[in-house]
Design a protein around this motif. Sequence first.
Motif, mmCIF file in Angstrom:
data_model
loop_
_atom_site.group_PDB
_atom_site.id
_atom_site.type_symbol
_atom_site.label_atom_id
_atom_site.label_comp_id
_atom_site.label_asym_id
_atom_site.label_seq_id
_atom_site.Cartn_x
_atom_site.Cartn_y
_atom_site.Cartn_z
ATOM 1 N N SER A 9 8.615 -4.223 -1.770
ATOM 2 C CA SER A 9 7.832 -3.406 -2.580
ATOM 3 C C SER A 9 7.445 -3.865 -4.046
ATOM 4 C CB SER A 9 8.369 -1.923 -2.980
ATOM 5 O OG SER A 9 8.532 -1.239 -1.737
ATOM 6 N N ARG A 10 8.162 -5.016 -4.397
ATOM 7 C CA ARG A 10 7.872 -5.527 -5.678
ATOM 8 C C ARG A 10 7.019 -6.883 -5.761
ATOM 9 N NH1 ARG A 10 13.074 -3.346 -7.560
ATOM 10 N NH2 ARG A 10 14.110 -5.067 -6.568
ATOM 11 N N VAL A 11 6.851 -7.347 -4.463
ATOM 12 C CA VAL A 11 6.403 -8.598 -4.288
ATOM 13 C C VAL A 11 4.926 -8.940 -4.415
ATOM 14 C CG1 VAL A 11 6.256 -10.740 -2.487
ATOM 15 C CG2 VAL A 11 8.500 -9.350 -2.889
ATOM 16 N N GLY A 12 4.259 -7.944 -3.563
ATOM 17 C CA GLY A 12 2.728 -7.997 -3.517
ATOM 18 C C GLY A 12 2.061 -7.255 -4.698
ATOM 19 N N LEU A 13 0.544 -7.341 -4.386
ATOM 20 C CA LEU A 13 0.005 -6.520 -5.360
ATOM 21 C C LEU A 13 -0.123 -4.966 -4.962
ATOM 22 C CD1 LEU A 13 -1.434 -9.544 -5.459
ATOM 23 C CD2 LEU A 13 -3.513 -8.381 -6.305
ATOM 24 N N GLY A 14 0.278 -4.239 -5.726
ATOM 25 C CA GLY A 14 0.635 -2.678 -5.524
ATOM 26 C C GLY A 14 -0.926 -2.063 -5.448
ATOM 27 N N LEU A 15 -1.213 -1.460 -4.000
ATOM 28 C CA LEU A 15 -2.401 -0.362 -3.814
ATOM 29 C C LEU A 15 -1.937 0.857 -3.887
ATOM 30 C CD1 LEU A 15 -4.109 -2.779 -1.221
ATOM 31 C CD2 LEU A 15 -4.432 -2.935 -3.755
ATOM 32 N N LEU A 16 -1.982 1.456 -5.079
ATOM 33 C CA LEU A 16 -1.245 2.758 -5.190
ATOM 34 C C LEU A 16 -2.178 3.714 -5.380
ATOM 35 C CD1 LEU A 16 1.658 1.535 -7.840
ATOM 36 C CD2 LEU A 16 1.659 1.204 -5.241
ATOM 37 N N ILE A 17 -2.639 4.393 -4.389
ATOM 38 C CA ILE A 17 -3.608 5.441 -4.288
ATOM 39 C C ILE A 17 -3.143 6.479 -3.419
ATOM 40 C CG2 ILE A 17 -4.631 3.933 -2.510
ATOM 41 C CD1 ILE A 17 -7.524 5.003 -3.711
ATOM 42 N N LYS A 18 -3.446 7.607 -3.749
ATOM 43 C CA LYS A 18 -3.104 8.750 -2.968
ATOM 44 C C LYS A 18 -3.902 9.157 -1.767
ATOM 45 C CE LYS A 18 -1.339 11.255 -7.257
ATOM 46 N NZ LYS A 18 -1.420 11.994 -7.964
ATOM 47 N N ASN A 19 -5.374 8.946 -2.223
ATOM 48 C CA ASN A 19 -6.220 9.302 -1.162
ATOM 49 C C ASN A 19 -7.797 8.853 -1.732
ATOM 50 O OD1 ASN A 19 -7.312 11.490 -2.981
ATOM 51 N ND2 ASN A 19 -5.611 12.958 -2.099
ATOM 52 N N GLU A 20 -8.739 9.031 -1.060
ATOM 53 C CA GLU A 20 -10.044 8.371 -1.427
ATOM 54 C C GLU A 20 -10.676 9.460 -2.305
ATOM 55 O OE1 GLU A 20 -11.936 6.518 2.664
ATOM 56 O OE2 GLU A 20 -11.154 8.502 2.855
ATOM 57 N N ILE A 66 0.864 -5.453 3.750
ATOM 58 C CA ILE A 66 -0.061 -6.239 4.497
ATOM 59 C C ILE A 66 0.529 -7.803 4.030
ATOM 60 C CG2 ILE A 66 -2.395 -7.503 4.138
ATOM 61 C CD1 ILE A 66 -3.412 -4.748 3.264
ATOM 62 N N HIS A 67 0.849 -8.292 5.307
ATOM 63 C CA HIS A 67 1.843 -9.687 5.301
ATOM 64 C C HIS A 67 0.871 -10.684 5.492
ATOM 65 C CE1 HIS A 67 5.624 -7.713 5.582
ATOM 66 N NE2 HIS A 67 5.022 -6.815 6.326
ATOM 67 N N ARG A 68 0.981 -11.904 5.244
ATOM 68 C CA ARG A 68 0.218 -13.178 5.243
ATOM 69 C C ARG A 68 -0.082 -13.149 6.777
ATOM 70 N NH1 ARG A 68 -0.644 -18.370 3.061
ATOM 71 N NH2 ARG A 68 -2.289 -19.215 4.331
ATOM 72 N N ASP A 69 0.923 -13.013 7.530
ATOM 73 C CA ASP A 69 0.791 -12.991 9.013
ATOM 74 C C ASP A 69 -0.034 -11.620 9.647
ATOM 75 O OD1 ASP A 69 1.341 -12.513 11.841
ATOM 76 O OD2 ASP A 69 3.233 -13.443 11.789
ATOM 77 N N ALA A 70 -0.995 -11.777 9.835
ATOM 78 C CA ALA A 70 -1.894 -10.745 10.518
ATOM 79 C C ALA A 70 -1.285 -9.753 11.685
ATOM 80 C CB ALA A 70 -3.493 -11.123 10.693
ATOM 81 N N GLN A 71 -0.784 -10.536 12.537
ATOM 82 C CA GLN A 71 -0.298 -9.933 13.547
ATOM 83 C C GLN A 71 1.056 -8.833 13.259
ATOM 84 O OE1 GLN A 71 0.808 -13.040 16.595
ATOM 85 N NE2 GLN A 71 -1.312 -12.891 17.549
ATOM 86 N N ARG A 72 1.990 -9.713 12.414
ATOM 87 C CA ARG A 72 3.063 -8.667 12.044
ATOM 88 C C ARG A 72 2.208 -7.451 11.186
ATOM 89 N NH1 ARG A 72 7.665 -10.197 7.247
ATOM 90 N NH2 ARG A 72 8.663 -8.202 7.315
ATOM 91 N N ALA A 120 0.796 -1.252 -0.041
ATOM 92 C CA ALA A 120 -0.140 -0.020 -0.006
ATOM 93 C C ALA A 120 0.851 1.491 0.005
ATOM 94 C CB ALA A 120 -0.892 -0.195 0.989
ATOM 95 N N TYR A 121 0.630 2.072 -0.936
ATOM 96 C CA TYR A 121 1.595 3.178 -1.228
ATOM 97 C C TYR A 121 0.687 4.595 -1.663
ATOM 98 C CZ TYR A 121 5.981 5.481 -2.512
ATOM 99 O OH TYR A 121 7.233 6.507 -2.829
ATOM 100 N N ASP A 122 0.844 5.504 -1.109
ATOM 101 C CA ASP A 122 0.466 6.971 -1.432
ATOM 102 C C ASP A 122 1.242 7.775 -2.069
ATOM 103 O OD1 ASP A 122 1.767 7.510 0.908
ATOM 104 O OD2 ASP A 122 0.205 8.553 2.083
ATOM 105 N N GLY A 123 2.669 7.187 -2.356
ATOM 106 C CA GLY A 123 3.665 8.150 -2.905
ATOM 107 C C GLY A 123 4.614 8.686 -1.953
#
Length: 361
Positions: free
Chosen positions: A330-341, A99-105, A90-93
Amino acid sequence: MPDFDVIVMGAGHNALVTAAYAAKAGLKVGVFERRHIVGGAVSTEELVPGYRFDYGGSAHILIRMTPVVRELELTRHGLHYLEVDPMFHAYDGETPWFIHRDAQRTARELEALFPGQGEAYTRFLDDWTPFARSVADLFNSAPGPLDMGKMMVSSGKGRDWMEQLPRILKPYGEVAKEYFTDERVRAPLTWMAAQSGPPPTDPLSAPFLLWHPLYHEGGVARPKGGSGGLTQALKRAIEADGGEVFVNAPVKDILVKDGKAQGIRLENGDTYTARAVVSGTHILTTAGAMPDEFVPESAKNVRVGNGFGMVLRLALSEQVKYRHHTEPDSRVGLGLLIKNEQQLMTGYGQYLAGEPTKDPP
């Protein structure tokens, strides 16, 4: 004798799963696909020399919460999943988080970056993991109008569900605001929910956010070699059990005799007979292949929605690197690239106005 016990029209992943189970059960199966490759949106092809492109989504999530891969022994037929962890970037710039598989982490790292939000994430998962698990159970059950009610009663969650129902009926954007006060956390979660179609303001859309806990349950993975690794394995499974898969074989007509579908006619005029015909194609394609008197009015009047997303595939000379890069996460997961709602709502508004968004999340 008919040519096949079952003819499957189309070779998207759902049709291939159906065909594979039928073949495994000992039925003689024939699959007929109009394209030169099986898989539909779950296919991979070398469109530029040296680069393999996925036609649709690259990450596999829900299928891994079903018994399909195990029961059809798809690993034996060449399917090899590469686990994705972290699952999302998740990245707003300015401030990336993961978000890891491990929820606690995930919650610990969120709390360190955005005080209070890690606690909110834990509370969100605690509140909605039972719901998400019930959704997964429902996906794995035979569909029917009584299944949801039976599931609530048998799981002993009826009272909880009644208490949660007002939230389930809300827009997912509102539910996200009930938990997360920091937009830098909230916006990526609503953007992920938006992948399912409706905007964050639509009523009854909350489940698109509320099944988020399923990601921690089943994880995210990519088939080695591309998304089409799944459907190529399904094709091999069908053939290993005696089925036949035909490509470049568009179906023109479903042959009906005495009120029963008993075969198909291809566009080249070839005909094949069967005890049953299963259509895995679009409902309008199916209706168009049927004799008119057997097509229900409801099937003739289906409204096809206008797509409001696009996929851009790039052949790159080197790996992507973000402004604030964490190597290699930063390259591994799906990028949720959004500045704001606001960026999401502006994009949706431009879609409604018939324009491509000028600044897409």
